[in-house]
Design an enzyme around this catalytic site. Structure first.
Site: not given
Length: 532
Positions: A241, A473, A501
């Site tokens: 991320s 995502d 994710h």
């Protein structure tokens, strides 16, 4: 109200909630998933500015930092050691003061020859890398990887154990998270602006010297100090991320020192804040549509039965949010909290990070919509905010805003600009768009001017860098992975066709084997490889 720019990866079910990434409606960075509901997807221009590499030679003023020795001690967690590392508060003026950064490691277990150190970061920004190491990576990464690498984490400056930014106390945060982020009139707009100002003022009062120095560039430079202190010629790194932005920034600054880098759930550093927020809004729109299509096929779906369209399911959820806006429901909370529209929205968004949370979300929505019991959605919201049962919060949301607001100029300069942009955000996600647009206003009132700007990262001269993107995502739309892989001179795009994710360690043997081969043998996957 803070939807983190990019959450963290969804592994350790404990607290790293869909993590690295959830947060309330708010913090400042989202984007326009190309697959989603109408956001634009123009490609990065080669004429856009690129992050410049630093000189290869270490400046003499930084030599004491690069030459320091860490004193390792027991962490209190079996198998892990901890230490404290010094870094300059201001790399431009290293003689003017230090910042202390917390570091942890779990030494390679063998068998097999030790390869080196593997640094991990779960994202956020604001996620504790040490917490992630101890709760997941140090025990949950593949045995072969843990056997050959010392698993290492450093909490970035301003985060968790590394001189954390603190802005509000528990009761103040409770009030802040309940603030209405879909204002209906001037009075409610003023209330939202006041909340953002109070939050910003609290951060500024707590850390006036630190706030100007929590940027991603500075955190990346800290990682290079750590690399040297650990005795590694090159950095080996897995970032999820926001951690992909941190890792890509490292590669851009130190391309010759970039070793095996895995950037999972990638961000696009070339986008300005408003575009990021819009594209992330579309990413959540895509994720919700996937959830809704699955939900209506389940017997316990409160959003509609078989044959109900995803659009209709979204309308039903939005109608429920609207009811909460005027009539919050009880949660059985000892502190007297009630489930508001903003908290319910955060709870739903939290479950978008991991499709494994969809059954929990269906049950929570059923209880809230049919029984007026908001406890399930409140639990999801609390996990997203890292609120403990005693009413205290981690510093995740404070650090999240601090980093986001220093890295890019604010998405909007006034409430009027938000109102003008509402149609675009609501088109990107009819369910979440309005709230996420207003959440993008938070950096407008930040006490420190942004030092970063949108830029490409090319990392010319770096070894192959593996960029991983998941097609649906919610927090880091797939287009971002395509964009980052295209910017990096040595980028290799690895695609996971699925939900949730990030991708590594989430059940795809194809993804895991490709990344493990890269980490253990240096064999990067072919650019464009796809997995499901």
């Amino acid at each position: 109200m803070h939807i983190r720019r990019t959450l963290r990866s969804p592994r350790p079910r404990p607290r790293l909630r869909p993590r690295t990434g959830l947060a309330l409606l708010a913090a400042a960075l989202l984007a326009t998933a190309c697959s989603s509901e109408g956001a634009s997807t123009s490609a990065t221009s080669a004429s856009d500015p690129a992050l410049a590499a630093l000189p290869e030679a270490t400046p003499s003023a930084l030599a004491p930092y690069y030459g320091q020795k860490l004193s390792w001690r027991d962490c209190g967690v079996p198998g892990f050691q901890c230490a404290t590392m010094k870094a300059p508060l201001d790399y431009a003026k290293p003689a003017e003061g230090d910042i202390l950064l917390a570091v942890a490691r779990k030494k390679a277990t063998g068998p097999g020859e030790r390869i080196g150190s593997l640094l991990v970061n779960p994202g956020g920004p604001g996620g504790s890398a040490i917490g992630y190491l101890q709760q997941y990576a140090g025990i949950g990464y593949p045995e072969g990887v843990r056997a050959r690498y010392d698993m290492v984490a450093v909490d970035p400056r301003g985060v968790a154990r590394s001189e954390p930014v603190e802005c509000l106390d528990g009761r103040e945060m409770d009030a802040y998270t309940q603030t209405d982020v879909t204002p209906d009139d001037a009075e409610e707009t003023e209330g939202l602006v006041d909340a953002y100002k109070e939050f910003a003022e609290g951060c500024g009062a707590d850390a006036p010297e630190l706030l100007p120095h929590v940027s991603t560039v500075e955190a990346a430079r800290d990682m290079d100090v750590l690399r040297a202190v650990l005795g590694d010629e090159k950095l080996t790194y897995v970032g999820a991320s926001y951690g992909t932005f941190l890792g890509a920034t490292y590669a851009g600054l130190f391309p010759e020192r970039a070793g095996r880098l895995v950037l999972d759930g990638a961000m696009d550093p070339s986008l300005p804040a408003r575009r990021l927020n819009l594209e992330q809004t579309a990413g959540f729109g895509t994720a919700f549509r996937s959830f809704a299509e699955d939900c209506v096929q389940q017997a316990d779906c409160p959003l509609g039965g078989s044959g109900t369209s995803a659009a209709r399911a979204g309308q039903n959820l939005k109608a429920f949010f609207d009811r909460l806006d005027t009539a919050p429901i009880p949660v059985g909370d000892a502190d007297g909290r009630r489930l508001t529209e903003s908290l319910a929205t955060t709870g739903v968004i939290a479950a978008m990070y991991d499709e494994g949370a969809w059954p929990q979300l269906r049950a929570a929505l059923t209880s809230a919509m049919k029984e007026k019991d908001g406890a399930g959605l409140m639990l999801l919201s609390d996990s997203y905010y890292e609120r403990d049962a005693d009413g205290s919060y981690s510093n995740l949301m404070f650090a999240n805003a601090a980093v986001n607001c220093i890295d890019l100029p604010p998405a909007f300069s006034s409430p009027d600009e938000v109102r003008e942009a509402l149609p675009d955000f609501e088109k990107a996600s009819p369910v979440f768009g309005e709230g996420l647009a207003w959440a993008s206003l938070n950096c407008t009132y930040w006490p420190v001017r942004a030092t970063g700007e949108p830029h490409r990262i090319t990392a010319d001269g770096a070894a192959p860098i593996v960029v991983v993107g998941t097609t649906r995502d919610p927090a880091t739309p797939y287009r971002w992975a395509e964009a980052l892989a295209g910017q990096l001179s040595s980028g290799r795009l690895l695609t996971y066709d699925g939900d949730g994710h990030t991708a590594y360690g989430r059940g795809s043997a194809c993804i895991d084997s490709a990344i493990n081969a890269y980490l253990l043998r240096g064999t990067a996957p072919d650019d464009g490889k796809r997995c499901s």
